[in-house]
Structures are given as structure tokens and as C-alpha cells.
Design a protein around this motif. Sequence first.
Motif, PDB file in Angstrom:
ATOM      1  N   UNK A 184       4.530  -4.552   8.294  1.00  0.00           N
ATOM      2  CA  UNK A 184       3.648  -3.612   8.981  1.00  0.00           C
ATOM      3  C   UNK A 184       4.419  -2.463   9.616  1.00  0.00           C
ATOM      4  N   UNK A 185       5.620  -2.731  10.098  1.00  0.00           N
ATOM      5  CA  UNK A 185       6.411  -1.665  10.717  1.00  0.00           C
ATOM      6  C   UNK A 185       6.829  -0.610   9.711  1.00  0.00           C
ATOM      7  N   UNK A 186       7.212  -1.056   8.514  1.00  0.00           N
ATOM      8  CA  UNK A 186       7.580  -0.120   7.450  1.00  0.00           C
ATOM      9  C   UNK A 186       6.357   0.677   7.016  1.00  0.00           C
ATOM     10  N   UNK A 187       5.201  -0.004   6.931  1.00  0.00           N
ATOM     11  CA  UNK A 187       3.961   0.687   6.529  1.00  0.00           C
ATOM     12  C   UNK A 187       3.571   1.729   7.575  1.00  0.00           C
TER      13      UNK A 187
ATOM     14  N   UNK B 181      14.803   5.471   1.663  1.00  0.00           N
ATOM     15  CA  UNK B 181      15.706   6.611   1.874  1.00  0.00           C
ATOM     16  C   UNK B 181      15.454   7.244   3.242  1.00  0.00           C
ATOM     17  N   UNK B 182      14.192   7.325   3.627  1.00  0.00           N
ATOM     18  CA  UNK B 182      13.874   7.874   4.957  1.00  0.00           C
ATOM     19  C   UNK B 182      14.449   6.986   6.061  1.00  0.00           C
ATOM     20  N   UNK B 183      14.334   5.658   5.869  1.00  0.00           N
ATOM     21  CA  UNK B 183      14.932   4.748   6.853  1.00  0.00           C
ATOM     22  C   UNK B 183      16.425   5.030   6.961  1.00  0.00           C
ATOM     23  N   UNK B 184      17.057   5.242   5.810  1.00  0.00           N
ATOM     24  CA  UNK B 184      18.501   5.507   5.769  1.00  0.00           C
ATOM     25  C   UNK B 184      18.851   6.825   6.464  1.00  0.00           C
ATOM     26  N   UNK B 185      18.075   7.852   6.157  1.00  0.00           N
ATOM     27  CA  UNK B 185      18.467   9.201   6.599  1.00  0.00           C
ATOM     28  C   UNK B 185      17.902   9.610   7.945  1.00  0.00           C
ATOM     29  N   UNK B 186      16.760   9.007   8.333  1.00  0.00           N
ATOM     30  CA  UNK B 186      16.063   9.517   9.516  1.00  0.00           C
ATOM     31  C   UNK B 186      16.004   8.539  10.684  1.00  0.00           C
TER      32      UNK B 186
ATOM     33  N   UNK C  24       5.613   3.338   9.506  1.00  0.00           N
ATOM     34  CA  UNK C  24       6.548   4.456   9.364  1.00  0.00           C
ATOM     35  C   UNK C  24       6.149   5.331   8.165  1.00  0.00           C
ATOM     36  N   UNK C  25       5.706   4.678   7.077  1.00  0.00           N
ATOM     37  CA  UNK C  25       5.268   5.438   5.893  1.00  0.00           C
ATOM     38  C   UNK C  25       4.074   6.329   6.254  1.00  0.00           C
ATOM     39  N   UNK C  26       3.153   5.787   7.037  1.00  0.00           N
ATOM     40  CA  UNK C  26       1.984   6.599   7.445  1.00  0.00           C
ATOM     41  C   UNK C  26       2.433   7.774   8.293  1.00  0.00           C
ATOM     42  N   UNK C  27       3.370   7.518   9.208  1.00  0.00           N
ATOM     43  CA  UNK C  27       3.864   8.607  10.063  1.00  0.00           C
ATOM     44  C   UNK C  27       4.504   9.720   9.236  1.00  0.00           C
ATOM     45  N   UNK C  28       5.165   9.317   8.142  1.00  0.00           N
ATOM     46  CA  UNK C  28       5.859  10.301   7.291  1.00  0.00           C
ATOM     47  C   UNK C  28       4.915  10.977   6.313  1.00  0.00           C
ATOM     48  N   UNK C  29       3.702  10.428   6.163  1.00  0.00           N
ATOM     49  CA  UNK C  29       2.763  10.989   5.187  1.00  0.00           C
ATOM     50  C   UNK C  29       3.092  10.586   3.759  1.00  0.00           C
ATOM     51  N   UNK C  30       3.848   9.484   3.604  1.00  0.00           N
ATOM     52  CA  UNK C  30       4.135   8.991   2.245  1.00  0.00           C
ATOM     53  C   UNK C  30       2.840   8.415   1.664  1.00  0.00           C
ATOM     54  N   UNK C  31       2.584   8.708   0.376  1.00  0.00           N
ATOM     55  CA  UNK C  31       1.310   8.338  -0.263  1.00  0.00           C
ATOM     56  C   UNK C  31       0.960   6.868  -0.069  1.00  0.00           C
TER      57      UNK C  31
ATOM     58  N   UNK D 247       0.782  -1.236   0.000  1.00  0.00           N
ATOM     59  CA  UNK D 247       0.000   0.000   0.000  1.00  0.00           C
ATOM     60  C   UNK D 247       0.813   1.284   0.000  1.00  0.00           C
ATOM     61  N   UNK D 248       2.100   1.192  -0.300  1.00  0.00           N
ATOM     62  CA  UNK D 248       2.960   2.391  -0.294  1.00  0.00           C
ATOM     63  C   UNK D 248       3.385   2.687  -1.737  1.00  0.00           C
ATOM     64  N   UNK D 249       3.114   3.918  -2.192  1.00  0.00           N
ATOM     65  CA  UNK D 249       3.385   4.240  -3.596  1.00  0.00           C
ATOM     66  C   UNK D 249       4.879   4.308  -3.893  1.00  0.00           C
ATOM     67  N   UNK D 250       5.663   4.819  -2.955  1.00  0.00           N
ATOM     68  CA  UNK D 250       7.090   5.037  -3.247  1.00  0.00           C
ATOM     69  C   UNK D 250       7.997   4.353  -2.208  1.00  0.00           C
ATOM     70  N   UNK D 251       8.177   3.047  -2.352  1.00  0.00           N
ATOM     71  CA  UNK D 251       9.016   2.331  -1.371  1.00  0.00           C
ATOM     72  C   UNK D 251      10.467   2.808  -1.349  1.00  0.00           C
ATOM     73  N   UNK D 252      10.981   3.282  -2.501  1.00  0.00           N
ATOM     74  CA  UNK D 252      12.381   3.728  -2.460  1.00  0.00           C
ATOM     75  C   UNK D 252      12.522   4.997  -1.622  1.00  0.00           C
ATOM     76  N   UNK D 253      11.518   5.880  -1.691  1.00  0.00           N
ATOM     77  CA  UNK D 253      11.566   7.078  -0.837  1.00  0.00           C
ATOM     78  C   UNK D 253      11.488   6.672   0.633  1.00  0.00           C
ATOM     79  N   UNK D 254      10.695   5.641   0.911  1.00  0.00           N
ATOM     80  CA  UNK D 254      10.599   5.146   2.287  1.00  0.00           C
ATOM     81  C   UNK D 254      11.948   4.564   2.735  1.00  0.00           C
TER      82      UNK D 254
END
Length: 331
Positions: free
Chosen positions: A150-153, A136-141, A155-162, A127-134
Motif C-alpha cells: 500500500x505504501x508503494x501504491x 526508479x522513482x524510489x531510487x532517485x527521489x 507513492x505511485x498515486x502521488x507521482x501520477x504513475x498510471x 494496480x500500477x502499470x509501470x512498477x519499474x518506473x516506480x
Amino acid sequence: MGNTSRRSFLQKLAATGATLGLSPWTLNTMLASESNAPRVQTVTAGQATMLSTWNHGIEANAAGFLALQQGGTAMDMIEAGARLVEADATGLSVGIGGLPDRDGHVTLDACCMDHTGNAGSVCFVQGVLHPLSLARKVMEETPHVMLAGAGAEQYARELGIDQVELLTDVSRRAWEEWRKTSDYKPVINIENHDTIGLLAMDNQGRMAGGCTTSGLAYKMHGRVGDSPILGAGLFVDPEIGGATATGLGEAVMKTVGSFLVVELMRQGRSPQAACEEAVHRIMDRMPTDDLQVGYLALSRSGEAGGHAIHGGFNYALTTADGGSLIDATHG
Ligand code: SD4
């Protein structure tokens, strides 16, 4: 490429180029050089270069160069290229529109590495449109390298990733058709030939890489391939170069393919020779009649190479002078 698919590819490239604001000169150079390109090319050290798997690498590289023109780094080039392909619902092996697993779930894998050797990865993400951006966030943040399921999903919701429904009408119909026989057998260059691995070097010699995929079609639910596994689907050593893989992830993981390619370059092999050796490592260890793997590599000096087990693997190489689609050597 057949005439019809080539025509639609070129039409798509022209449309994408227009969307990206590429000059007619750049587009013409890409179109003119789409065939008859040499298999190994060397670019001037320090000259920005981008190398991506399969036909859609041309469009991805164009997006990467646009990011560069806008002041981006090598990592920005990678993310821009990946996002373009992830958002293309017509691609059956990356992002939205990717073919689902045997239970009808589209599960995505992605990873990236930047010019400092930092790395991020997500796997089994839905359900995440841009897994590579996610990734990158794991890498940088975050203090971590890899988040799963589910944990990655979350985190994506917390970041507001589409968040999106990744299963499209087309991919659902394909899955329903497949379920009539539920016959699982990898088909070389057909089943999954759209996974994208990307390598980039910017004008300052910074290197980065990324890999993003929906993985093998009709895989077992929970299966994770090589694409989010650092060293397997991707590896970048900022001092040496980078490598990425496409094809049957199980074979890549068993031989830690991308790390192997980079280590061979460290020992002095050219990117082309390193890719060949990594392919031969697989061919020496397992039956490969029904198995395709292709590697791409870019050295710090700007030399590019690619090699696959079987014919049919191609990749896009783009510099400021334009892009070309190259048929990889094989065997
Ligand atoms: C995987 N390596 O999940 C991916 C699939 C792929 O070109 O790259 N196909 O095994």
C-alpha cells in the motif's frame, strides 16, 4: 520455438520495430540473426549492449536502443525496455495481464540499479502499470531503497504513475480455470517464463539493470519473489558488471544468486562461467527436477553469458549491430 509461435513472435517484432521507428536494416539484422547465434558473445568495450531474458527481450532491447539514440543513459535503456513489456497485456508474467495470485490479485515486483550503484525496488504492488518506473522513482527521489504494498501504491498515486486494473479477461479466465483444481505445482519454463530481467551498458560504459514481474502464478497472497530483492533477482556493480535471474525465486533468494554471479566475475570468472557456478550452487543444494532458474550476466568489458538449470531458457543480446536470441546453455 515452434513455427507458429516463432511466426507470431517475428510478426510482433516487426510491428514493434515499426512502432519504435527502427530502420528496416536493424529489423532485418535482428530477424536474420534470431537463430544460430553463438552462446557467448563479446562486444567492444564501450559499445552499447543490452541483454534481456526470454523472447520479449528482443523487443525490450530495441526499445532500450531507441532510448539510447534519443540521448538516454543505460538506466533509460532499462526503463524503456521494461515499460514496453510491462504494458503488453498479452504477457502472462509481467505487468498488466500477469497471472494473479491464488486469491485473484495481480501483485507486481520490480527493482533497478544504476551506474552509480544506486538502487530502488517495489514489491507486492497492485494496480500500477509501470512498477519499474516506480522503483526508479524510489531510487532517485526518496532516501529509501524499497517500498512495499500500500505504501508503494500511495507513492505511485502521488507521482501520477498510471493506475490500471492489471487483471485482464484472459488472466481472469485462466485463474478461474486454475481454481477448479487449485493445483499448485511449478511447471518448468511454462508457468512463468515471461519475467523480464534486463542489463545494459551505454556508449560511455555506464551499466544499469532492472527486473520486473508479476511473479509466480497462483502464489500465496503476499508472496514476494526474488525479482525485487537486490542481490537475488538483480545486482549491478558498476565496476564489474551485472546479473539478473529468472525462474523460481525461492531458489534464487536462498542462494543470493545475482550477487553471487557478480562476485564470481569480480574474482575473475567470465559471465558465462559465473552463471554456470551460480546454477550449480542451486543444483547442489536442492532437488531441481521441477525447478527452473536461469541467470544472465554482462561484464564491464561487454562479455555476455547465460546459463539455466534446464533447457528452454533463452535471452536477447543486442548491440548497435543488431540483436540475436540465444538459447542458454543448461545443466
Ligand atoms: C519469481 N523469479 O517471482 C520470479 C519469476 C520468474 O521467470 O522470474 N519467472 O519467482
